[in-house]
Write a protein that holds these residues in place. Structure first.
Motif, PDB file in Angstrom:
ATOM      1  N   GLY A   4       0.763  -1.452   0.297  1.00 54.89           N
ATOM      2  CA  GLY A   4       0.090   0.073  -0.067  1.00 54.89           C
ATOM      3  C   GLY A   4       0.838   1.243  -0.116  1.00 54.89           C
ATOM      4  O   GLY A   4       0.382   2.283  -0.572  1.00 54.89           O
ATOM      5  N   TYR A   5       2.104   1.101   0.587  1.00 58.03           N
ATOM      6  CA  TYR A   5       2.798   2.549   0.666  1.00 58.03           C
ATOM      7  C   TYR A   5       3.491   2.847  -0.534  1.00 58.03           C
ATOM      8  O   TYR A   5       3.865   3.898  -0.822  1.00 58.03           O
ATOM      9  N   GLU A   6       3.579   1.944  -1.336  1.00 56.23           N
ATOM     10  CA  GLU A   6       4.253   2.214  -2.881  1.00 56.23           C
ATOM     11  C   GLU A   6       3.630   3.102  -3.597  1.00 56.23           C
ATOM     12  O   GLU A   6       4.158   3.954  -4.386  1.00 56.23           O
ATOM     13  N   LEU A   7       2.083   3.130  -3.671  1.00 58.90           N
ATOM     14  CA  LEU A   7       1.473   3.911  -4.571  1.00 58.90           C
ATOM     15  C   LEU A   7       1.714   5.446  -4.365  1.00 58.90           C
ATOM     16  O   LEU A   7       2.275   6.397  -5.241  1.00 58.90           O
ATOM     17  N   PRO A   8       1.610   5.963  -2.925  1.00 53.15           N
ATOM     18  CA  PRO A   8       1.893   7.400  -2.680  1.00 53.15           C
ATOM     19  C   PRO A   8       3.554   7.633  -2.990  1.00 53.15           C
ATOM     20  O   PRO A   8       3.744   8.695  -3.370  1.00 53.15           O
ATOM     21  N   LEU A   9       4.425   6.813  -2.867  1.00 56.78           N
ATOM     22  CA  LEU A   9       5.657   7.070  -2.809  1.00 56.78           C
ATOM     23  C   LEU A   9       6.054   7.243  -4.505  1.00 56.78           C
ATOM     24  O   LEU A   9       6.779   8.120  -4.914  1.00 56.78           O
ATOM     25  N   LEU A  10       5.507   6.353  -5.180  1.00 56.17           N
ATOM     26  CA  LEU A  10       5.493   6.514  -6.675  1.00 56.17           C
ATOM     27  C   LEU A  10       5.063   7.769  -7.250  1.00 56.17           C
ATOM     28  O   LEU A  10       5.553   8.487  -8.089  1.00 56.17           O
ATOM     29  N   LEU A  11       3.700   8.192  -6.678  1.00 55.54           N
ATOM     30  CA  LEU A  11       3.101   9.651  -6.976  1.00 55.54           C
ATOM     31  C   LEU A  11       4.024  10.547  -6.698  1.00 55.54           C
ATOM     32  O   LEU A  11       4.459  11.554  -7.594  1.00 55.54           O
ATOM     33  N   PHE A  12       4.588  10.422  -5.380  1.00 55.48           N
ATOM     34  CA  PHE A  12       5.436  11.473  -5.034  1.00 55.48           C
ATOM     35  C   PHE A  12       6.698  11.400  -5.979  1.00 55.48           C
ATOM     36  O   PHE A  12       7.298  12.653  -6.314  1.00 55.48           O
ATOM     37  N   ALA A  13       7.361  10.429  -6.142  1.00 52.65           N
ATOM     38  CA  ALA A  13       8.532  10.447  -6.921  1.00 52.65           C
ATOM     39  C   ALA A  13       8.248  10.861  -8.274  1.00 52.65           C
ATOM     40  O   ALA A  13       9.243  11.590  -9.068  1.00 52.65           O
ATOM     41  N   GLY A  14       7.185  10.625  -9.081  1.00 52.80           N
ATOM     42  CA  GLY A  14       6.857  11.109 -10.348  1.00 52.80           C
ATOM     43  C   GLY A  14       6.670  12.776 -10.161  1.00 52.80           C
ATOM     44  O   GLY A  14       7.342  13.459 -11.237  1.00 52.80           O
ATOM     45  N   PHE A  15       6.210  13.214  -9.120  1.00 58.40           N
ATOM     46  CA  PHE A  15       5.952  14.690  -8.908  1.00 58.40           C
ATOM     47  C   PHE A  15       7.309  15.254  -8.667  1.00 58.40           C
ATOM     48  O   PHE A  15       7.874  16.162  -9.568  1.00 58.40           O
ATOM     49  N   ARG A  16       8.126  14.599  -7.874  1.00 59.79           N
ATOM     50  CA  ARG A  16       9.533  15.151  -7.639  1.00 59.79           C
ATOM     51  C   ARG A  16      10.192  15.206  -8.907  1.00 59.79           C
ATOM     52  O   ARG A  16      11.091  16.215  -9.097  1.00 59.79           O
ATOM     53  N   SER A  17      10.337  14.060  -9.859  1.00 60.94           N
ATOM     54  CA  SER A  17      11.058  14.031 -11.078  1.00 60.94           C
ATOM     55  C   SER A  17      10.766  15.276 -11.732  1.00 60.94           C
ATOM     56  O   SER A  17      11.615  15.779 -12.665  1.00 60.94           O
ATOM     57  N   PHE A  18       9.566  15.426 -12.015  1.00 64.48           N
ATOM     58  CA  PHE A  18       9.040  16.507 -12.731  1.00 64.48           C
ATOM     59  C   PHE A  18       9.575  18.084 -12.438  1.00 64.48           C
ATOM     60  O   PHE A  18       9.960  18.910 -13.182  1.00 64.48           O
ATOM     61  N   ILE A  19       9.487  18.244 -10.859  1.00 56.20           N
ATOM     62  CA  ILE A  19      10.103  19.502 -10.500  1.00 56.20           C
ATOM     63  C   ILE A  19      11.138  19.572 -10.502  1.00 56.20           C
ATOM     64  O   ILE A  19      11.899  20.632 -10.797  1.00 56.20           O
ATOM     65  N   ASP A  20      11.835  18.516 -10.327  1.00 54.83           N
ATOM     66  CA  ASP A  20      13.458  18.518 -10.414  1.00 54.83           C
ATOM     67  C   ASP A  20      13.929  18.824 -11.786  1.00 54.83           C
ATOM     68  O   ASP A  20      14.864  19.752 -11.954  1.00 54.83           O
ATOM     69  N   GLU A  21      13.354  18.122 -12.706  1.00 56.43           N
ATOM     70  CA  GLU A  21      13.724  18.607 -14.263  1.00 56.43           C
ATOM     71  C   GLU A  21      13.211  19.902 -14.541  1.00 56.43           C
ATOM     72  O   GLU A  21      13.958  20.746 -15.241  1.00 56.43           O
ATOM     73  N   LEU A  22      12.211  20.483 -14.070  1.00 54.01           N
ATOM     74  CA  LEU A  22      11.490  21.894 -14.377  1.00 54.01           C
ATOM     75  C   LEU A  22      12.628  22.651 -13.813  1.00 54.01           C
ATOM     76  O   LEU A  22      13.158  23.610 -14.527  1.00 54.01           O
ATOM     77  N   HIS A  23      13.308  22.584 -12.524  1.00 54.74           N
ATOM     78  CA  HIS A  23      14.126  23.406 -11.801  1.00 54.74           C
ATOM     79  C   HIS A  23      15.400  23.503 -12.660  1.00 54.74           C
ATOM     80  O   HIS A  23      16.139  24.667 -12.886  1.00 54.74           O
ATOM     81  N   ALA A  24      15.735  22.514 -12.985  1.00 51.62           N
ATOM     82  CA  ALA A  24      17.248  22.435 -13.875  1.00 51.62           C
ATOM     83  C   ALA A  24      17.125  23.003 -15.174  1.00 51.62           C
ATOM     84  O   ALA A  24      17.980  23.904 -15.284  1.00 51.62           O
TER      85      ALA A  24
END
Length: 152
Positions: A4-24
């Motif tokens: 059950g914990y994987e889904l929120p972590l994967l959603l957050f990781a997807g969000f984080r990857s978008f934001i990190d690439e955006l800021h780069a």
């Protein structure tokens, strides 16, 4: 079956990857000092500007915390304070051309990042993912106070 914990972590990781690439990319395009929390604040300022109190309400932080954010964004050249034409006793926080530029560039970069997901996963899978998330996210789920929620 996934835990059950994987889904929120994967959603957050997807969000984080978008934001990190955006800021780069923003850094490469002349905005090296803008941070993720700044994006929420600039969106909350909007096209018409806001008072510091309203900014705090939109971000879910105190008026004092909003004031500090405004000071930081003002030093970086993204916002300015101006007299409110409707009430001379109030000051409005407004986007500067630099603030509008970073939001415009962000929108273009987000589109490009989404296109990269479409190339990798296919248009139908990305569309299905977006549709599924819309179905699961409450109507008021797209709020600008996410930065304060993470900081609490």
């Amino acid at each position: 079956m996934a835990e059950g914990y994987e889904l929120p972590l994967l959603l957050f990781a997807g969000f984080r990857s978008f934001i990190d690439e955006l800021h780069a990319e923003l850094a490469e395009q002349g905005h090296p000092d803008v941070r993720p929390a700044h994006g929420f604040a600039l969106q909350a300022v909007g096209r018409d500007g806001v008072t510091a109190g309203e900014l705090g309400r939109r971000l879910g932080v105190s008026k004092q915390a909003a004031g500090k954010t405004v000071e930081r964004l003002e030093r970086l050249g993204y916002v300015e304070r101006a007299d409110d034409p409707a009430d001379g006793r109030r000051k409005l926080v407004r986007l500067t051309p630099r603030g509008a530029d970073v939001l415009m560039r962000s929108a273009v970069i987000f589109d490009r990042l989404r296109d990269r997901w479409v190339e990798r996963l296919g248009a139908e899978r990305v569309s299905d993912l977006e549709e599924a998330l819309r179905a699961m996210v409450p109507a008021d789920g797209l709020r600008l106070d996410a930065a304060s929620w993470f900081g609490s």
